[in-house]
Design a protein around this motif. Structure first.
Motif, short mmCIF file in Angstrom:
data_model
loop_
_atom_site.label_atom_id
_atom_site.label_comp_id
_atom_site.label_asym_id
_atom_site.label_seq_id
_atom_site.Cartn_x
_atom_site.Cartn_y
_atom_site.Cartn_z
N PRO A 36 11.95 -7.88 57.86
CA PRO A 36 12.84 -7.10 57.01
C PRO A 36 14.29 -7.23 57.45
O PRO A 36 15.09 -6.32 57.26
N THR A 37 14.65 -8.36 58.02
CA THR A 37 15.92 -8.49 58.71
C THR A 37 16.96 -9.20 57.86
O THR A 37 16.99 -9.07 56.63
N SER A 38 17.83 -9.95 58.48
CA SER A 38 18.95 -10.61 57.82
C SER A 38 19.43 -11.70 58.76
O SER A 38 18.78 -12.00 59.78
N ALA A 157 -0.37 1.09 50.92
CA ALA A 157 -0.59 0.28 52.12
C ALA A 157 0.58 -0.65 52.39
O ALA A 157 0.97 -0.86 53.55
N VAL A 158 1.15 -1.24 51.34
CA VAL A 158 2.27 -2.15 51.56
C VAL A 158 3.58 -1.38 51.70
O VAL A 158 4.49 -1.80 52.43
N ARG A 159 3.71 -0.25 51.03
CA ARG A 159 4.92 0.56 51.18
C ARG A 159 5.09 1.02 52.63
O ARG A 159 6.23 1.20 53.10
N ALA A 160 3.99 1.16 53.34
CA ALA A 160 4.07 1.57 54.75
C ALA A 160 4.86 0.56 55.59
O ALA A 160 5.40 0.91 56.65
N ALA A 161 4.95 -0.69 55.12
CA ALA A 161 5.69 -1.71 55.86
C ALA A 161 7.18 -1.42 55.90
O ALA A 161 7.92 -2.03 56.69
N LEU A 162 7.66 -0.50 55.06
CA LEU A 162 9.07 -0.13 55.03
C LEU A 162 9.41 0.94 56.06
O LEU A 162 10.59 1.23 56.28
N ASP A 163 8.40 1.53 56.69
CA ASP A 163 8.62 2.61 57.64
C ASP A 163 9.17 2.09 58.96
O ASP A 163 8.94 0.93 59.34
N TRP A 186 15.38 -2.97 65.11
CA TRP A 186 14.54 -2.31 64.10
C TRP A 186 15.27 -1.14 63.43
O TRP A 186 15.03 -0.87 62.27
N HIS A 187 16.18 -0.49 64.14
CA HIS A 187 16.93 0.59 63.49
C HIS A 187 17.90 0.02 62.45
O HIS A 187 18.06 0.60 61.37
N ASP A 189 17.52 -2.85 60.74
CA ASP A 189 16.72 -3.30 59.60
C ASP A 189 16.23 -2.12 58.77
O ASP A 189 16.27 -2.16 57.53
N HIS A 190 15.76 -1.09 59.45
CA HIS A 190 15.22 0.06 58.72
C HIS A 190 16.30 0.74 57.88
O HIS A 190 16.05 1.14 56.73
N ALA A 191 17.50 0.84 58.43
CA ALA A 191 18.59 1.47 57.68
C ALA A 191 18.89 0.70 56.40
O ALA A 191 19.13 1.30 55.34
N LEU A 192 18.84 -0.62 56.46
CA LEU A 192 19.19 -1.42 55.29
C LEU A 192 18.08 -1.43 54.24
O LEU A 192 18.35 -1.36 53.04
N VAL A 193 16.81 -1.48 54.65
CA VAL A 193 15.75 -1.44 53.65
C VAL A 193 15.54 -0.03 53.11
O VAL A 193 14.84 0.16 52.10
#
Length: 288
Positions: A36-38, A157-163, A186-187, A189-193
């Motif tokens: 989920p990165t850049s 199940a797939v939405r959990a991958a955004l956590d 990870w913080h 990436d999580h902020a952006l998604v």
């Protein structure tokens, strides 16, 4: 230390962020990030390559600092992301380059190679899958189910991958010393998604991932016919794309190196020097 420039370009009406470094007249290497990165995942690698190479690392549309139009306004598919990347390279005048692909960067890169085989000088795949062998089914079962029948039964199940916990797991699983991985990764990436509406962007790409598998036979044919050199440098403990995915490239590539490293999915975070060493030696011996 070479300077890294942080730039944007307008491609098909969308602002695309990219990092660029190295001499403009040097051989080009294009770095394509995963989920989920850049391009941030290459922040430490770029300066190590830029002494001898022209390095370009874009953020895919919907990721990082690139534009992220709502999913209702843009059809997020891997075909579309590859088209945006192709447009960026055309805008920058890049028509011959090596590819470094990881995770989502792989199916985007495969589309570029199949569309313009004459442009590809070499392929580096770092946990970037191109074979059925690479799928770790315990991870992918929910993704396939969602792609086959998207809806309220399969989406959770797939939405959990955004956590945050799931993104942290991607960075830490398989890493012998998790303390070597910067928690900023990870913080960030999580902020952006987690931006408003970005969940729909990511869900659209989860649904579309199944379109990548039919490309694999064409990719294998390209590897056989072109003889393009391939470096597969892989975290052997990756529980998303397993090491058999790295070994499989030796079936079709005529000039291939496979290096399995004691790490996980985001190998640059824990084994930057190891990957950079393999990469520099590989690039030194392949034609530009």
């Amino acid at each position: 230390m070479p300077l890294v420039h942080h730039r944007t370009a307008t491609v098909d009406g969308h602002e695309i962020f990219y990092r660029e470094a190295g001499p403009a007249d040097a051989p080009t290497i294009v770095l394509l990030h995963g989920y989920p990165t850049s391009s941030s995942m290459f922040r430490h690698l770029i300066p190590l390559l830029a002494g001898d190479h022209h390095v370009i690392a874009p953020d895919h549309l919907g990721f990082g600092y690139s534009a992220a139009p709502p999913a209702a306004e843009f059809d997020y598919t891997f075909d579309a992301l590859a088209g945006i990347t192709d447009g960026l390279l055309a805008l920058l005048g890049v028509d011959r380059y090596a590819l470094y692909v990881q995770d989502y960067g792989a199916p985007i890169g495969w589309r570029l190679a199949l569309a313009h085989p004459e442009r590809i000088t070499a392929i580096v795949t770092q946990n970037g899958n191109g074979y059925e062998d690479g799928f770790v089914e315990s991870f992918w079962t929910d993704v396939w189910a969602y792609g086959d029948a998207p809806g309220p039964r399969t989406e959770p199940a797939v939405r959990a991958a955004l956590d945050l916990d799931a993104i942290r797991w991607q960075y830490l699983h398989g890493v012998p010393d998790p303390g070597t991985v910067d928690p900023d990764t990870w913080h960030h990436d999580h902020a952006l998604v987690s931006r408003d509406g970005n969940d729909a962007v990511q869900l659209a790409l989860f649904r579309d991932y199944r379109t990548n598998r039919p490309l694999y036979p064409r990719l294998h044919g390209f590897l056989r016919s072109s003889g393009v050199p391939v470096l597969a440098v892989w975290g052997r403990n990756d529980e998303i794309f397993g090491p058999d995915g790295a070994r499989a490239f030796a079936r079709d590539a005529r000039d291939v190196e496979v290096h399995l490293v004691d790490g996980g999915h985001f190998l640059l975070e824990s084994h930057l020097d190891v990957v950079a060493g393999h990469l520099r030696r590989f690039l030194e011996r392949v034609p530009a």
